[in-house]
Design a protein around this motif. Structure first.
Motif, PDB file in Angstrom:
ATOM      1  N   LEU A   1       5.048  10.317  -1.872  1.00 18.32           N
ATOM      2  CA  LEU A   1       4.556   9.420  -2.911  1.00 18.32           C
ATOM      3  C   LEU A   1       5.550   9.318  -4.056  1.00 18.32           C
ATOM      4  CD1 LEU A   1       2.059   7.692  -3.635  1.00 18.32           C
ATOM      5  CD2 LEU A   1       1.184   9.651  -4.914  1.00 18.32           C
ATOM      6  N   PHE A   2       6.165  10.445  -4.417  1.00 13.67           N
ATOM      7  CA  PHE A   2       7.175  10.407  -5.478  1.00 13.67           C
ATOM      8  C   PHE A   2       8.352   9.530  -5.075  1.00 13.67           C
ATOM      9  CE2 PHE A   2      11.041  12.052  -7.474  1.00 13.67           C
ATOM     10  CZ  PHE A   2      10.694  11.951  -8.819  1.00 13.67           C
ATOM     11  N   MET A   3       8.773   9.625  -3.834  1.00  9.06           N
ATOM     12  CA  MET A   3       9.873   8.795  -3.341  1.00  9.06           C
ATOM     13  C   MET A   3       9.507   7.314  -3.403  1.00  9.06           C
ATOM     14  SD  MET A   3      12.512  10.577  -2.569  1.00  9.06           S
ATOM     15  CE  MET A   3      13.048  12.238  -2.151  1.00  9.06           C
ATOM     16  N   GLU A   4       8.275   6.980  -3.041  1.00  8.73           N
ATOM     17  CA  GLU A   4       7.863   5.575  -3.082  1.00  8.73           C
ATOM     18  C   GLU A   4       7.890   5.036  -4.510  1.00  8.73           C
ATOM     19  OE1 GLU A   4       4.452   4.204  -1.020  1.00  8.73           O
ATOM     20  OE2 GLU A   4       4.655   5.638   0.630  1.00  8.73           O
ATOM     21  N   TYR A   5       7.431   5.820  -5.453  1.00  9.46           N
ATOM     22  CA  TYR A   5       7.397   5.360  -6.841  1.00  9.46           C
ATOM     23  C   TYR A   5       8.786   5.346  -7.481  1.00  9.46           C
ATOM     24  CZ  TYR A   5       2.392   4.842  -7.530  1.00  9.46           C
ATOM     25  OH  TYR A   5       1.100   4.385  -7.496  1.00  9.46           O
ATOM     26  N   SER A   6       9.686   6.200  -7.000  1.00 12.73           N
ATOM     27  CA  SER A   6      11.047   6.191  -7.539  1.00 12.73           C
ATOM     28  C   SER A   6      11.952   5.244  -6.767  1.00 12.73           C
ATOM     29  CB  SER A   6      11.636   7.603  -7.524  1.00 12.73           C
ATOM     30  OG  SER A   6      11.619   8.140  -6.212  1.00 12.73           O
ATOM     31  N   HIS A   7      11.372   4.581  -5.730  1.00 15.06           N
ATOM     32  CA  HIS A   7      12.112   3.607  -4.909  1.00 15.06           C
ATOM     33  C   HIS A   7      13.352   4.240  -4.285  1.00 15.06           C
ATOM     34  CE1 HIS A   7       9.509   0.586  -6.589  1.00 15.06           C
ATOM     35  NE2 HIS A   7       9.872   0.949  -7.807  1.00 15.06           N
ATOM     36  N   VAL A   8      13.220   5.507  -3.841  1.00 12.06           N
ATOM     37  CA  VAL A   8      14.325   6.228  -3.227  1.00 12.06           C
ATOM     38  C   VAL A   8      13.928   6.582  -1.808  1.00 12.06           C
ATOM     39  CG1 VAL A   8      15.784   8.277  -3.312  1.00 12.06           C
ATOM     40  CG2 VAL A   8      15.069   7.175  -5.424  1.00 12.06           C
ATOM     41  N   ARG A   9      14.806   6.286  -0.866  1.00 19.48           N
ATOM     42  CA  ARG A   9      14.531   6.630   0.530  1.00 19.48           C
ATOM     43  C   ARG A   9      14.819   8.110   0.759  1.00 19.48           C
ATOM     44  NH1 ARG A   9      17.753   2.242   0.821  1.00 19.48           N
ATOM     45  NH2 ARG A   9      19.465   3.545   1.555  1.00 19.48           N
ATOM     46  N   HIS A  10      14.244   8.658   1.807  1.00 18.95           N
ATOM     47  CA  HIS A  10      14.502  10.054   2.141  1.00 18.95           C
ATOM     48  C   HIS A  10      15.986  10.251   2.409  1.00 18.95           C
ATOM     49  CE1 HIS A  10      10.318  11.226   2.382  1.00 18.95           C
ATOM     50  NE2 HIS A  10      10.073  10.113   3.046  1.00 18.95           N
ATOM     51  N   GLY A  11      16.563  11.302   1.832  1.00 19.98           N
ATOM     52  CA  GLY A  11      17.965  11.601   2.061  1.00 19.98           C
ATOM     53  C   GLY A  11      18.909  10.851   1.155  1.00 19.98           C
ATOM     54  N   SER A  12      18.426  10.027   0.258  1.00 23.12           N
ATOM     55  CA  SER A  12      19.312   9.216  -0.574  1.00 23.12           C
ATOM     56  C   SER A  12      19.612   9.866  -1.910  1.00 23.12           C
ATOM     57  CB  SER A  12      18.691   7.842  -0.832  1.00 23.12           C
ATOM     58  OG  SER A  12      17.473   7.975  -1.524  1.00 23.12           O
TER      59      SER A  12
ATOM     60  N   LEU B   1       0.833  -1.196   0.000  1.00 21.81           N
ATOM     61  CA  LEU B   1       0.000   0.000   0.000  1.00 21.81           C
ATOM     62  C   LEU B   1       0.871   1.250   0.000  1.00 21.81           C
ATOM     63  CD1 LEU B   1      -2.791  -0.957   2.559  1.00 21.81           C
ATOM     64  CD2 LEU B   1      -2.904  -1.015   0.068  1.00 21.81           C
ATOM     65  N   VAL B   2       0.457   2.249  -0.738  1.00 25.21           N
ATOM     66  CA  VAL B   2       1.206   3.499  -0.765  1.00 25.21           C
ATOM     67  C   VAL B   2       0.814   4.348   0.438  1.00 25.21           C
ATOM     68  CG1 VAL B   2       1.358   3.456  -3.278  1.00 25.21           C
ATOM     69  CG2 VAL B   2      -0.504   4.708  -2.192  1.00 25.21           C
TER      70      VAL B   2
END
Length: 690
Positions: free
Chosen positions: A515-526, A277-278
């Motif tokens: 949501l953009f981070m979840e779809y780009s599979h990037v963690r915060h700060g990465s 789930l997003v």
């Protein structure tokens, strides 16, 4: 025998039954000499050399004691090991043959007779036309089919029912493959319906955008349930998802029943265990916008109940019989009413149809006043029913609320479709309605003002606070290139006070980036870490500090992500009603690959349960009083197959409301009236004898 006529050959499931076998003392099947009517069943069986009158299946080695070939014929077509059984033939029928290059082979110029293909088309016909199975045995239908092709062996209604189940198996397998290839996440709508046999069914419809950027919807399940509790709803949806192998769900759209809140709570807990789930499932519950509008309108019009009842009673009286309708037509002529359209009777449980009823009745107000004078039964009957005839105040109040009612009516039409994207328009419609209600609250008319305050109270319950708003729908508006973040932010400032507006803007900014981070599979700060790795030069020392320069420079567009690039570009100036948002994203998906994934999912969100509700009208036709013996399994096969076959013809589920065709009928009657000298009845049709 040469001089005797051969017996007629009755039809079996797929082949003719064997003729009566002559008395013989040998172990051979039918006579060793060649016979014209020898059954083809023996091509699928061999004789047991050790036992008399025992045949063995060539595919599964199952043994049969034969005294005729009926059971053997049935087995040969049901045998799973038989490559020519009904299921495998259906798959070959539905799958075109390929040549060596992997392309479909061209069909011959003269098509050969294909019993199985015609039988498949027969099943499709009965599903598409919602025909009872028994019609296949009607003598007139037999005569018609025989006239088309006398070679075709018509099947019984029982066989047709079995073929329907078989076709749904094939279509279901095809749909599973289609979903696997074309679908990232699915959005669901669900609703329940009670048949005339007091059996409760639950419909689950999937909505998604395929790889060609086409909005799709399919009925996945139409199953009988034992109640409307939250546990039953959650378990039924979960079982459906498990059956279809779906675990990536974006939203579930339900109406506002309290049991649905509990169902979403249980379902979210199960889906979170899959980690699919997003935004942690915070916005999985989509409340049906059409239902919320319905509640708002009904709350505002409570004081008008009696006025609407009296006007509705007048329309119902005028349309209750042919004689009364003729009298009403005469009253229309006497009143010199310019409007020659229909007087529309509404569906009392649908306020949008009530708008159409009031609209048409107000145009015929003079005709109803004339009817009151010339038809004593009109007044007498309405008084006996307790409401009486409409008063002048009733007409005035109905006229005053009609413009506001039209706002809600038009909004409902725009958001209730299932064949076009509506999620990007949701919040715009919500904010527009909020602004209209606020304007009504400062109206000088005390009646309108009182009605508006009631509406505002109900509006604020669902949309008045930032925490009440589903942020996925706000983000969907941001992904519309005509609006983007600037316009959505401006609307927020216009519709909320400064404190609430800031809270909603901050929440939008946070959820959009998450949501953009979840779809780009990037963690915060990465982000900076990945940028550093791109310029690591294979781990060598940064002799000229070039890596440090790139990290400190923020002017290069190459370092900006999809979201930043998209928001910085100017908005689309083509603000047209027919703007094709899916076409825009199809053409720009290469420029914004991550945002395109988000858009494909968010634009598939259905904001009303109309798609599932419209399926119930099909269910009512499928299971009518003449077909009450249908099993739940057959019922589901008919409804779900209908959905798949309709989608294959590129025709979506009917989006119109029950009364939407009123305008077409009204236009038709006006045309007839203008061509027939004012008469609203068409001239009788005369057919030539030849």
């Amino acid at each position: 025998m040469d001089g005797e006529s051969e017996p007629s050959q009755p039809t079996n499931l797929f082949a003719t039954l064997s003729p009566v076998v002559q008395n013989t003392t040998t172990m051979l099947p039918p006579e060793t000499r060649s016979r014209k009517n020898r059954s083809d069943v023996w091509n699928h069986f061999k004789l047991d050399p050790n036992l008399e009158k025992i045949a063995i299946c060539n595919y599964c080695d199952k043994k049969f004691k034969y005294n005729g070939t009926s059971s053997m014929a049935a087995h040969s077509k049901a045998c799973k090991s038989n490559p020519n059984n009904d299921f495998n033939k259906r798959q070959r029928t539905l799958t075109p043959s390929m040549n060596g290059d992997g392309h479909p082979t061209s069909s011959p110029s003269v098509p050969r007779f294909d019993q199985e293909r015609l039988r498949y088309l027969l099943v499709k016909l009965f599903i598409a036309w919602e025909l009872p199975f028994s019609k296949v045995e009607h003598p007139d239908f037999h005569e018609f089919v025989s006239g088309l092709n006398s070679k075709f062996n018509l099947i019984s209604h029982n066989t047709l029912a079995r073929d329907t189940l078989l076709l749904w198996d094939v279509e279901k397998e095809k749909l599973k493959n289609f979903l696997a290839l074309h679908c990232q996440r699915v959005c669901l709508t669900s609703d329940t319906w009670t048949s005339i046999q007091n059996l409760t069914y639950m419909c689950i419809t999937a909505h998604f955008i395929d790889n060609n950027w086409t909005l799709q919807n399919r009925v996945l399940s139409f199953v009988q349930v034992t109640g409307h509790s939250g546990d039953i709803i959650a378990n039924t949806i979960d079982a459906c998802l498990t059956d279809w192998g779906l675990n990536q769900i974006l939203t579930v759209t339900l109406d506002n029943a309290s049991s649905n809140d509990l169902a979403i709570k249980h379902l979210t807990k199960k889906l979170l265990s899959y980690n699919r789930l997003v935004l942690n499932g915070e916005y999985i519950h989509m409340r049906c916008c059409a239902h919320i509008l319905n509640l708002i309108v009904k709350e505002g019009f409570k004081d008008l109940d009696k006025s609407i009842l009296r006007i509705r009673g007048s329309v119902k009286y005028a349309k209750s019989s042919a004689q009364r309708f003729a009298k009403f037509k005469e009253c229309v002529k006497r009143s010199n009413t310019e409007y020659k359209g229909l007087a529309c009777l509404d569906v009392e449980t649908r306020w949008n149809s009530t708008y159409l009823m009031l609209d048409s009745a107000l145009k015929h107000q003079k005709a109803f006043e004339v009817l009151e004078i010339h038809d004593p039964m009109y007044t007498q009957e309405l008084v006996q029913k307790g409401n009486g005839v409409p008063t002048s105040l009733d007409w005035i109040e109905a006229q005053s609320i009609l413009p506001f009612l039209k706002i809600f009516y038009d909004c409902t039409l725009r958001i209730s479709g299932s064949s076009y994207v509506a999620s990007n328009m949701y919040m715009l419609e919500v904010f527009a309605i909020g602004a209209k209600i606020n304007n009504m609250c400062i109206c000088e008319d005390s009646f309108i003002k009182g009605m508006a305050f009631k509406m505002k109270k109900k509006y604020d319950k669902y949309w008045g606070k930032p925490e009440k708003i589903n942020m996925l729908l706000v983000i969907s508006s941001v992904l519309d290139p005509r609006y983007k973040l600037k316009f959505v932010t401006w609307l927020i400032n216009q519709n909320f006070d400064s404190l609430e507006a800031k809270k909603l803007r901050d929440l939008l900014d946070t959820r959009l980036n998450e949501l953009f981070m979840e779809y780009s599979h990037v963690r915060h700060g990465s982000q900076s870490d990945s940028q550093l790795n791109r310029f690591d030069l294979g781990g060598k020392e940064d002799l000229y500090s070039y890596n440090r320069f790139l990290q400190c420079t923020d002017s290069s567009s190459a370092d900006k992500n999809d979201l930043e690039k998209y928001l910085e570009e100017s908005i689309e100036s083509q603000f047209t009603i027919d703007f094709d948002i899916l076409k825009w994203w199809r053409e720009n998906s290469n420029r914004f690959p991550v945002l395109a994934k988000m858009a494909k999912d968010l634009f598939a969100i259905p904001i009303s349960t109309v798609a599932s509700e419209s399926t119930f009208s099909l269910g009512g036709r499928v299971m009518n009083e003449y077909r009450s013996c249908l099993t739940p399994e057959t019922m589901e096969a008919l409804v779900c197959s209908y959905s798949c076959l309709k989608a294959a013809r590129k025709s979506s589920i009917i989006d119109s409301l029950l009364v939407e065709n009123y305008r077409d009928l009204e236009k038709l009657e006006e045309e007839i009236a203008s061509t027939k000298g004012g008469s609203t009845f068409p001239a009788p049709v005369v057919f030539d004898e030849d």
